[in-house]
Design an enzyme around this catalytic site. Sequence first.
Site, PDB file in Angstrom:
ATOM      1  N   ASP A 153     -61.602   1.916  25.375  1.00  0.00           N
ATOM      2  CA  ASP A 153     -62.325   0.827  24.716  1.00  0.00           C
ATOM      3  C   ASP A 153     -62.121   0.952  23.208  1.00  0.00           C
ATOM      4  O   ASP A 153     -62.578   1.911  22.585  1.00  0.00           O
ATOM      5  CB  ASP A 153     -63.807   0.921  25.081  1.00  0.00           C
ATOM      6  CG  ASP A 153     -64.640  -0.207  24.490  1.00  0.00           C
ATOM      7  OD1 ASP A 153     -64.109  -0.989  23.678  1.00  0.00           O
ATOM      8  OD2 ASP A 153     -65.830  -0.286  24.846  1.00  0.00           O
ATOM      9  N   HIS A 182     -40.482   9.736  27.513  1.00  0.00           N
ATOM     10  CA  HIS A 182     -40.803  10.705  28.558  1.00  0.00           C
ATOM     11  C   HIS A 182     -40.309  12.107  28.194  1.00  0.00           C
ATOM     12  O   HIS A 182     -40.742  13.099  28.795  1.00  0.00           O
ATOM     13  CB  HIS A 182     -40.169  10.244  29.879  1.00  0.00           C
ATOM     14  CG  HIS A 182     -40.794  10.832  31.100  1.00  0.00           C
ATOM     15  ND1 HIS A 182     -41.736  11.833  31.066  1.00  0.00           N
ATOM     16  CD2 HIS A 182     -40.592  10.559  32.424  1.00  0.00           C
ATOM     17  CE1 HIS A 182     -42.094  12.143  32.306  1.00  0.00           C
ATOM     18  NE2 HIS A 182     -41.412  11.401  33.138  1.00  0.00           N
TER      19      HIS A 182
END
Length: 456
Positions: A387, A161
């Site tokens: 995908d 982060h």
Amino acid sequence: MEVEITSKECIKPSSPTPPNLKTQKLSLLDQLMPAVYYPTILFYPMNQSTGCACSDDVEYSQRSQLLKQSLSETLTRFYPFAGKVKDHLSIDCNDEGAYYSEACVNCSLVDCLDQPDLSSFVKFVPLDSTSYRPTTGDHVAMIQVNRFACGGIAIGILVCHMIVDGNTLSVFLKDWAAMACKVDEATCPNFDAQTIFIQNEAFSSAKTAFSNPFVRSSTRRAVTRRIVFDASAIASLKAKATSLSVQNPSRVEVVSAPLGKCTMAAFKATSGMQRPAFISHAVNLRRRAVPPFSESSMGNFVWTVGALCSMDDDEEIDLPSMGRKLREAITKINGDFVKNLQGDDGFPNLSEIMNFKHIAFSNAASTCEMDHVAFTSWCNFGLYDIDFGWGKPMWISHSGTSDDKESWIPNVILLMDTKSGGGIEAWVWLDKKDMLMLAQDNELLAFASLDPSPLN
């Protein structure tokens, strides 16, 4: 469920990082973020392939090789992801590579997701994300590909982060998938945030002082539940939340309002008293700047806004008023606000803002403890479009808290899109007793489902 690690390696960039880019300094906004890892898990069934007649072992081997090769090519552009934490101010872009492991799971994907045990999901990421905090020498990005007995896979990703927000992660994952599919849509990520929001070495003490009003000691651990609002429920909530001041509330706003209200009610039920609460929300500054920053601007372009909610014991807060408080706070984050955080004046202006808020919240909490509920949204990031060549994910998840490990700071709510579109899946981390009360809140359950199977 057992998860056995079968291989470990580091995936290096396909081309070396230029010498002038070997050190990535954190920006001032990066310095605001906690030093933790983001866990994200993408689940794909094997049967989404395009009719390959080869064996499962061969097909998995092909998928594995494709993931590694495309990741290597992607890391050339996302070079900090192939580096390690240097210190609390910078990343060493040394091309050592992203940590990459593979694992076998002794059950089918359907069995895993039928009634998911969220506390076990930490096994799908390279490290226990509920307790592991990156320090000097740790990887910025870590990936684990989990193969289920049915042939389905779960790709678990941990990213630091310190230099990655939700938008940055989504851009990285979509670019990785595009590279795997050999789609000519390569992103040109921009890692110049540190030249816009200039870091300051004295910032750590200011951040600690600001967080003090929200820190309450507790020996109890947070637990995780999923609260899912479908599109029809959100439409009903939108009608209830609409007011003269907020005439067109967003999906995120209409879900945040009841969750905030009902969480405050849970705090009151467990403590026996109505404490003031700061309901905060993360705001993406890319779209607030004038002119807007590109979506390919990498790093933490995030600011936290919030509303201080305080009421008498016999007073009820309604959805429109909660929505109005959140909208008023978010509206203040405009082009001028973002500009004031830039350049050499960024840190002084930031310190002034944080000091003002610190005084206000300290005064509010002077007579009693104050609660804090922190919202962040990953909605509209297009994560369900990722995908790699064998279909879109059937589910995207976070990871729950492990019973035998240190938990995240509680009172955090992460909002994500549902696969069906139009809905929102809220991942909620609360103290165990608070969660028990929230799970029994009839007002909330009238609109939401608690821990539904993602297979439905």
